[in-house]
Design an enzyme around this catalytic site. Structure first.
Site, short mmCIF file in Angstrom:
data_model
loop_
_atom_site.label_atom_id
_atom_site.label_comp_id
_atom_site.label_asym_id
_atom_site.label_seq_id
_atom_site.Cartn_x
_atom_site.Cartn_y
_atom_site.Cartn_z
N TYR A 123 -14.88 0.10 -7.64
CA TYR A 123 -16.18 0.74 -7.46
C TYR A 123 -17.06 0.52 -8.68
O TYR A 123 -18.26 0.78 -8.63
CB TYR A 123 -15.98 2.24 -7.20
CG TYR A 123 -15.10 2.50 -6.01
CD1 TYR A 123 -15.59 2.33 -4.72
CD2 TYR A 123 -13.76 2.85 -6.16
CE1 TYR A 123 -14.77 2.52 -3.61
CE2 TYR A 123 -12.93 3.03 -5.07
CZ TYR A 123 -13.44 2.87 -3.79
OH TYR A 123 -12.63 3.05 -2.70
N LYS A 178 1.07 10.10 5.47
CA LYS A 178 1.18 8.71 5.92
C LYS A 178 2.46 8.04 5.42
O LYS A 178 2.54 6.81 5.33
CB LYS A 178 -0.06 7.93 5.46
CG LYS A 178 -1.36 8.51 6.01
CD LYS A 178 -2.56 7.61 5.77
CE LYS A 178 -3.82 8.18 6.39
NZ LYS A 178 -4.98 7.27 6.31
N GLU A 220 7.76 -6.73 1.83
CA GLU A 220 6.45 -6.77 2.49
C GLU A 220 5.71 -8.06 2.16
O GLU A 220 5.07 -8.67 3.03
CB GLU A 220 5.62 -5.56 2.06
CG GLU A 220 6.16 -4.22 2.52
CD GLU A 220 5.89 -3.92 3.98
OE1 GLU A 220 5.27 -4.76 4.66
OE2 GLU A 220 6.28 -2.84 4.46
N ARG A 234 -10.96 9.40 0.94
CA ARG A 234 -10.93 10.09 2.24
C ARG A 234 -12.08 11.09 2.35
O ARG A 234 -12.55 11.34 3.46
CB ARG A 234 -9.57 10.76 2.42
CG ARG A 234 -8.45 9.73 2.59
CD ARG A 234 -7.06 10.34 2.54
NE ARG A 234 -6.04 9.30 2.66
CZ ARG A 234 -4.75 9.48 2.45
NH1 ARG A 234 -4.30 10.68 2.09
NH2 ARG A 234 -3.89 8.48 2.57
N LYS A 269 0.87 -1.18 0.00
CA LYS A 269 0.00 0.00 0.00
C LYS A 269 0.91 1.23 0.00
O LYS A 269 1.66 1.46 0.94
CB LYS A 269 -0.91 0.01 1.22
CG LYS A 269 -1.88 1.19 1.25
CD LYS A 269 -2.79 1.14 2.46
CE LYS A 269 -3.77 2.30 2.49
NZ LYS A 269 -4.66 2.26 3.67
N SER A 285 -10.01 5.09 -5.56
CA SER A 285 -10.97 6.18 -5.79
C SER A 285 -10.47 7.22 -6.78
O SER A 285 -11.24 7.73 -7.61
CB SER A 285 -11.31 6.86 -4.47
OG SER A 285 -10.15 7.41 -3.85
N LYS A 290 -2.02 -1.57 -3.76
CA LYS A 290 -2.87 -0.39 -3.78
C LYS A 290 -1.99 0.85 -3.90
O LYS A 290 -1.05 0.99 -3.11
CB LYS A 290 -3.71 -0.32 -2.50
CG LYS A 290 -4.65 0.86 -2.42
CD LYS A 290 -5.42 0.89 -1.10
CE LYS A 290 -6.35 2.09 -1.03
NZ LYS A 290 -7.10 2.18 0.24
#
Length: 398
Positions: free
Chosen positions: A383, A287, A303, A275, A265, A344, A318
């Site tokens: 989506y 972040k 990871e 968000r 991510k 998004s 992502k």
């Protein structure tokens, strides 16, 4: 304004006349020009000095036994593309509704609220959520992931609302599993929707506390499993959280609950509309101390190896489209199923371009989803899941 000489105008007019005599007519465009073409290509040019690719000692083209222009090439990949049936027979990657996870935004209100930066998406009431699940389920989309918009008054630094058994996510889980017991419901494991700091973990002096956060995530995952979650999806990017969550679930008897880890991510600029949907923008900073640097590719392999060793059942990348190379790297490196999140920002860009009339929405969406599959994704969070399933059904592809 400069005027052309009569001689130039005459020459231009002559050239146009010469070429217009052989130029293809636009009247046959809609039917693909039903008029036969003389494949010898002799006599089509009025100007004698026009280059002939078949002439000369080192001709670019030859002529076959029928005096037609011919490129003497045995291998012609276009043969496998010559019609829809042939293309379907040799197609390497096919997207079906069973590949999709449908993200749904939910809130405590008894009405739906449109998300301005994500046209076509909305925060659902629980009643509307159940209706949306049913419609998607009937189209073959049977896996869902829930994202809650939590009231501000319930948000705290420790995110304790995340493991409230009567919180919105546990109640939504129970509703879906009661109505559609064969569905798969995934739940997001992270504190940002529940945090008054807008971060995925517990904050102290501007720092995100790794181990303290994992303590809370374990409670959240167990709470979700008790409510019926089939798959918990830790999206927080804390080090060691997969092992801790796996052990927490197993210790409570939830050995069958899967872990879909947000393995790679990235600290991406593509998350803005999401968000907006959850009202979960970071309260300070960014972040980047826990999400991956977009410049790094090999880091994703670290990871992935850790998550697999710690008990992850599936690995996620992502965002999706800008990170197809990472999807491919993980697919080549791991035997675990790979998920891609069509996030998004990617969704919003397609919507914006289509609303302007610059892109054909159906075509570009289906191409995008197929690209994920081609890159190595077994699972696609999008989506567009419901709408894509409708298109697939309409085209008789599933």
């Amino acid at each position: 304004m400069k005027f052309l000489s009569a001689a130039v105008l005459f020459a231009t007019a002559s050239n146009v006349a010469a070429f217009s005599a052989v130029a293809p007519s636009s009247t046959g465009a809609a039917t693909g020009n039903p008029d036969p073409v003389d494949k010898s290509m002799r006599g089509i040019d009025k100007e004698p000095s026009t280059f002939d690719p078949t002439a000369g000692e080192n001709a670019a083209l030859k002529r076959n036994n029928n005096d037609q222009v011919w490129v003497p090439q045995r291998a012609r990949p276009r043969r496998n593309r010559k019609n829809a049936t042939m293309r379907g027979m040799v197609r390497e990657n096919i997207v079906t509704p069973s590949n999709f996870i449908y993200p749904l935004f939910i809130h405590e209100e008894n009405y739906n609220q449109a998300i301005e930066s994500m046209p076509g998406c909305e925060r659902h009431s629980l009643e509307s959520m159940l209706k949306e699940v049913g419609e998607a389920y009937n189209l073959g989309v049977k896996t869902f992931v829930l994202f809650p918009k939590v009231p501000d008054e319930l948000k705290t630094n420790l995110g304790v609302e995340a493991y409230n058994p009567e919180g919105i996510v546990p109640r939504a889980l129970r509703l879906i599993k009661a109505a559609y017991p064969d569905s798969i419901v995934c739940t997001d494991v992270a504190l940002d929707p529940y945090s008054d700091q807008g971060h995925d973990g517990v904050v102290e002096n501007g720092k995100i506390l790794n181990d303290v956060t994992i303590n809370q995530l374990c409670k959240q995952a167990v709470c979700q499993a008790r409510a019926g979650s089939d798959v918990v999806a830790p999206s927080d990017m804390m080090d060691g959280r997969v092992k801790a969550i796996r052990d927490a679930l197993d210790s409570e008897g939830f050995t069958d609950v899967s872990i879909l880890s947000y393995t790679a991510k990235y600290a991406s600029a593509y998350y803005g509309p999401f968000r907006d949907a959850l009202d979960s923008h970071p309260g300070f900073g960014d972040k980047k101390t826990y999400q991956q640097d977009p410049a790094n590719g090999r880091e994703a392999l670290i990871e992935a190896a850790l998550d697999a060793a710690e008990g992850a059942d599936m690995l996620m990348v992502k965002p999706g489209m800008p990170y197809l190379d990472i999807i491919r790297r993980l697919k080549d490196a791991s035997p675990l199923p790979i998920a891609a999140y069509h996030v998004s920002g990617e969704y919003a860009m397609i919507k914006a371009a289509c609303e302007k009339g610059w892109l054909n929405e159906k075509d570009v969406v289906m191409e995008t989803l197929t690209c994920f599959k081609r890159a190595g994704a077994d699972i696609i969070l999008t989506y567009y899941a419901k709408q894509a399933a409708q298109w697939i059904e309409q085209d008789g592809l599933y």
